[in-house]
Design a protein around this motif. Structure first.
Motif, PDB file in Angstrom:
ATOM      1  N   GLU A 115       0.840  -1.183   0.000  1.00 27.64           N
ATOM      2  CA  GLU A 115       0.000   0.000   0.000  1.00 27.64           C
ATOM      3  C   GLU A 115       0.877   1.234   0.000  1.00 27.64           C
ATOM      4  O   GLU A 115       1.828   1.325   0.775  1.00 27.64           O
ATOM      5  N   ALA A 116       0.568   2.134  -0.885  1.00 28.67           N
ATOM      6  CA  ALA A 116       1.220   3.439  -0.889  1.00 28.67           C
ATOM      7  C   ALA A 116       0.228   4.418  -0.283  1.00 28.67           C
ATOM      8  O   ALA A 116      -0.951   4.416  -0.636  1.00 28.67           O
ATOM      9  N   VAL A 117       0.706   5.229   0.641  1.00 33.70           N
ATOM     10  CA  VAL A 117      -0.156   6.185   1.323  1.00 33.70           C
ATOM     11  C   VAL A 117       0.501   7.558   1.262  1.00 33.70           C
ATOM     12  O   VAL A 117       1.658   7.714   1.630  1.00 33.70           O
ATOM     13  N   ILE A 118      -0.263   8.523   0.785  1.00 34.83           N
ATOM     14  CA  ILE A 118       0.219   9.901   0.704  1.00 34.83           C
ATOM     15  C   ILE A 118      -0.753  10.769   1.488  1.00 34.83           C
ATOM     16  O   ILE A 118      -1.969  10.622   1.357  1.00 34.83           O
ATOM     17  N   ARG A 119      -0.208  11.647   2.285  1.00 35.83           N
ATOM     18  CA  ARG A 119      -1.048  12.536   3.071  1.00 35.83           C
ATOM     19  C   ARG A 119      -1.253  13.849   2.343  1.00 35.83           C
ATOM     20  O   ARG A 119      -0.318  14.527   1.966  1.00 35.83           O
ATOM     21  N   GLY A 120      -2.509  14.178   2.144  1.00 35.29           N
ATOM     22  CA  GLY A 120      -2.865  15.489   1.636  1.00 35.29           C
ATOM     23  C   GLY A 120      -3.131  16.398   2.823  1.00 35.29           C
ATOM     24  O   GLY A 120      -2.962  15.992   3.973  1.00 35.29           O
ATOM     25  N   PRO A 121      -3.571  17.629   2.597  1.00 34.94           N
ATOM     26  CA  PRO A 121      -3.805  18.549   3.701  1.00 34.94           C
ATOM     27  C   PRO A 121      -4.845  18.038   4.695  1.00 34.94           C
ATOM     28  O   PRO A 121      -4.707  18.221   5.895  1.00 34.94           O
ATOM     29  N   ALA A 122      -5.899  17.382   4.194  1.00 36.50           N
ATOM     30  CA  ALA A 122      -6.973  16.945   5.085  1.00 36.50           C
ATOM     31  C   ALA A 122      -7.272  15.457   4.974  1.00 36.50           C
ATOM     32  O   ALA A 122      -7.962  14.913   5.809  1.00 36.50           O
ATOM     33  N   ALA A 123      -6.787  14.808   3.957  1.00 34.76           N
ATOM     34  CA  ALA A 123      -7.114  13.400   3.736  1.00 34.76           C
ATOM     35  C   ALA A 123      -5.849  12.597   3.486  1.00 34.76           C
ATOM     36  O   ALA A 123      -4.816  13.128   3.075  1.00 34.76           O
ATOM     37  N   VAL A 124      -5.981  11.309   3.716  1.00 33.79           N
ATOM     38  CA  VAL A 124      -4.940  10.360   3.368  1.00 33.79           C
ATOM     39  C   VAL A 124      -5.397   9.690   2.075  1.00 33.79           C
ATOM     40  O   VAL A 124      -6.564   9.319   1.946  1.00 33.79           O
ATOM     41  N   TYR A 125      -4.502   9.552   1.123  1.00 36.60           N
ATOM     42  CA  TYR A 125      -4.792   8.904  -0.153  1.00 36.60           C
ATOM     43  C   TYR A 125      -4.099   7.549  -0.145  1.00 36.60           C
ATOM     44  O   TYR A 125      -2.922   7.461   0.183  1.00 36.60           O
ATOM     45  N   SER A 126      -4.835   6.498  -0.505  1.00 35.31           N
ATOM     46  CA  SER A 126      -4.316   5.138  -0.405  1.00 35.31           C
ATOM     47  C   SER A 126      -4.482   4.391  -1.721  1.00 35.31           C
ATOM     48  O   SER A 126      -5.535   4.440  -2.357  1.00 35.31           O
ATOM     49  N   ARG A 127      -3.440   3.655  -2.080  1.00 35.87           N
ATOM     50  CA  ARG A 127      -3.460   2.800  -3.276  1.00 35.87           C
ATOM     51  C   ARG A 127      -2.838   1.467  -2.884  1.00 35.87           C
ATOM     52  O   ARG A 127      -1.783   1.433  -2.263  1.00 35.87           O
ATOM     53  N   VAL A 128      -3.490   0.359  -3.227  1.00 27.61           N
ATOM     54  CA  VAL A 128      -2.930  -0.960  -2.934  1.00 27.61           C
ATOM     55  C   VAL A 128      -2.650  -1.708  -4.238  1.00 27.61           C
ATOM     56  O   VAL A 128      -3.354  -1.542  -5.227  1.00 27.61           O
ATOM     57  N   ILE A 129      -1.591  -2.499  -4.201  1.00 29.49           N
ATOM     58  CA  ILE A 129      -1.295  -3.416  -5.296  1.00 29.49           C
ATOM     59  C   ILE A 129      -0.951  -4.771  -4.692  1.00 29.49           C
ATOM     60  O   ILE A 129      -0.511  -4.857  -3.545  1.00 29.49           O
ATOM     61  N   CYS A 130      -1.172  -5.814  -5.470  1.00 33.17           N
ATOM     62  CA  CYS A 130      -0.884  -7.153  -4.975  1.00 33.17           C
ATOM     63  C   CYS A 130       0.618  -7.417  -5.011  1.00 33.17           C
ATOM     64  O   CYS A 130       1.372  -6.709  -5.668  1.00 33.17           O
ATOM     65  N   ARG A 131       1.012  -8.451  -4.309  1.00 29.14           N
ATOM     66  CA  ARG A 131       2.423  -8.803  -4.222  1.00 29.14           C
ATOM     67  C   ARG A 131       3.000  -9.117  -5.612  1.00 29.14           C
ATOM     68  O   ARG A 131       4.104  -8.722  -5.933  1.00 29.14           O
ATOM     69  N   ALA A 132       2.229  -9.810  -6.450  1.00 31.72           N
ATOM     70  CA  ALA A 132       2.731 -10.175  -7.785  1.00 31.72           C
ATOM     71  C   ALA A 132       3.043  -8.943  -8.629  1.00 31.72           C
ATOM     72  O   ALA A 132       4.062  -8.899  -9.320  1.00 31.72           O
ATOM     73  N   CYS A 133       2.201  -7.934  -8.578  1.00 36.54           N
ATOM     74  CA  CYS A 133       2.455  -6.715  -9.345  1.00 36.54           C
ATOM     75  C   CYS A 133       3.595  -5.902  -8.745  1.00 36.54           C
ATOM     76  O   CYS A 133       4.270  -5.165  -9.448  1.00 36.54           O
ATOM     77  N   ALA A 134       3.815  -6.044  -7.446  1.00 35.98           N
ATOM     78  CA  ALA A 134       4.890  -5.302  -6.788  1.00 35.98           C
ATOM     79  C   ALA A 134       6.249  -5.929  -7.047  1.00 35.98           C
ATOM     80  O   ALA A 134       7.255  -5.237  -7.095  1.00 35.98           O
ATOM     81  N   GLU A 135       6.298  -7.241  -7.233  1.00 32.71           N
ATOM     82  CA  GLU A 135       7.570  -7.949  -7.312  1.00 32.71           C
ATOM     83  C   GLU A 135       8.452  -7.604  -8.511  1.00 32.71           C
ATOM     84  O   GLU A 135       9.658  -7.530  -8.357  1.00 32.71           O
ATOM     85  N   PRO A 136       7.913  -7.408  -9.715  1.00 26.94           N
ATOM     86  CA  PRO A 136       8.825  -7.145 -10.841  1.00 26.94           C
ATOM     87  C   PRO A 136       9.774  -5.964 -10.610  1.00 26.94           C
ATOM     88  O   PRO A 136      10.920  -5.998 -11.013  1.00 26.94           O
ATOM     89  N   ALA A 137       9.292  -4.947  -9.927  1.00 24.60           N
ATOM     90  CA  ALA A 137      10.136  -3.780  -9.670  1.00 24.60           C
ATOM     91  C   ALA A 137      10.693  -3.811  -8.256  1.00 24.60           C
ATOM     92  O   ALA A 137      11.366  -2.890  -7.828  1.00 24.60           O
TER      93      ALA A 137
END
Length: 147
Positions: A115-137
């Motif tokens: 999960e990548a999490v970025i904090r904006g001024p008022a909200a947290v933005y979250s994106r998840v990817i599976c292990r298989a998609c994360a592994e190549p890089a």
């Protein structure tokens, strides 16, 4: 920034909600979210934020039923036209799909997906990817099996 005291108060409340979200992430065993400016953020964040801002502007932005006052708010990359409260975000983790392939992200545990999490001024933005998609890089993200 406005000199209007009511606008200053709202801005302060929103910042406090962002601070609270960051503390909740850390308390749950995750590192603090990345803080960056929109122009320096990852493309997924810019796309997610653009969808959220467009929905806010055209009146189609939805909210979970628990958001009644400034509080920790999360924008999920896969549903960027909807703001969710911290509890709904936490409950959704096990069901979220990979933002790349659409398959299960495997976020039942901190180490199941990335999960990548970025904090904006008022909200947290979250994106998840599976292990298989994360592994190549290699592992990446702000927590999970990422670095």
């Amino acid at each position: 920034m406005s000199d209007d005291p009511s606008q200053i108060a709202v801005t302060d409340q929103l910042r406090a909600a962002g601070d609270h979200a960051e503390r909740l992430l850390i308390a749950s065993g995750r590192p603090a979210p990345v803080r960056t400016t929109p122009d320096r953020a990852a493309p997924w964040f810019r796309e997610t934020r653009a969808v959220m801002l467009r929905a806010e502007e055209d009146g189609t932005l939805r909210h979970c039923g628990h958001l009644a006052a400034p509080q920790p708010t999360v924008v999920l990359a896969e549903a960027a036209d909807r703001l969710v409260c911290w509890d709904c975000y936490t409950k959704a983790q096990a069901l979220r799909g990979c933002h790349i392939c659409g398959g299960p992200a495997g976020t039942r545990s901190l180490y199941g997906g990335v999960e990548a999490v970025i904090r904006g001024p008022a909200a947290v933005y979250s994106r998840v990817i599976c292990r298989a998609c994360a592994e190549p890089a290699g592992p990446r993200g702000t927590f999970g099996n990422g670095r």
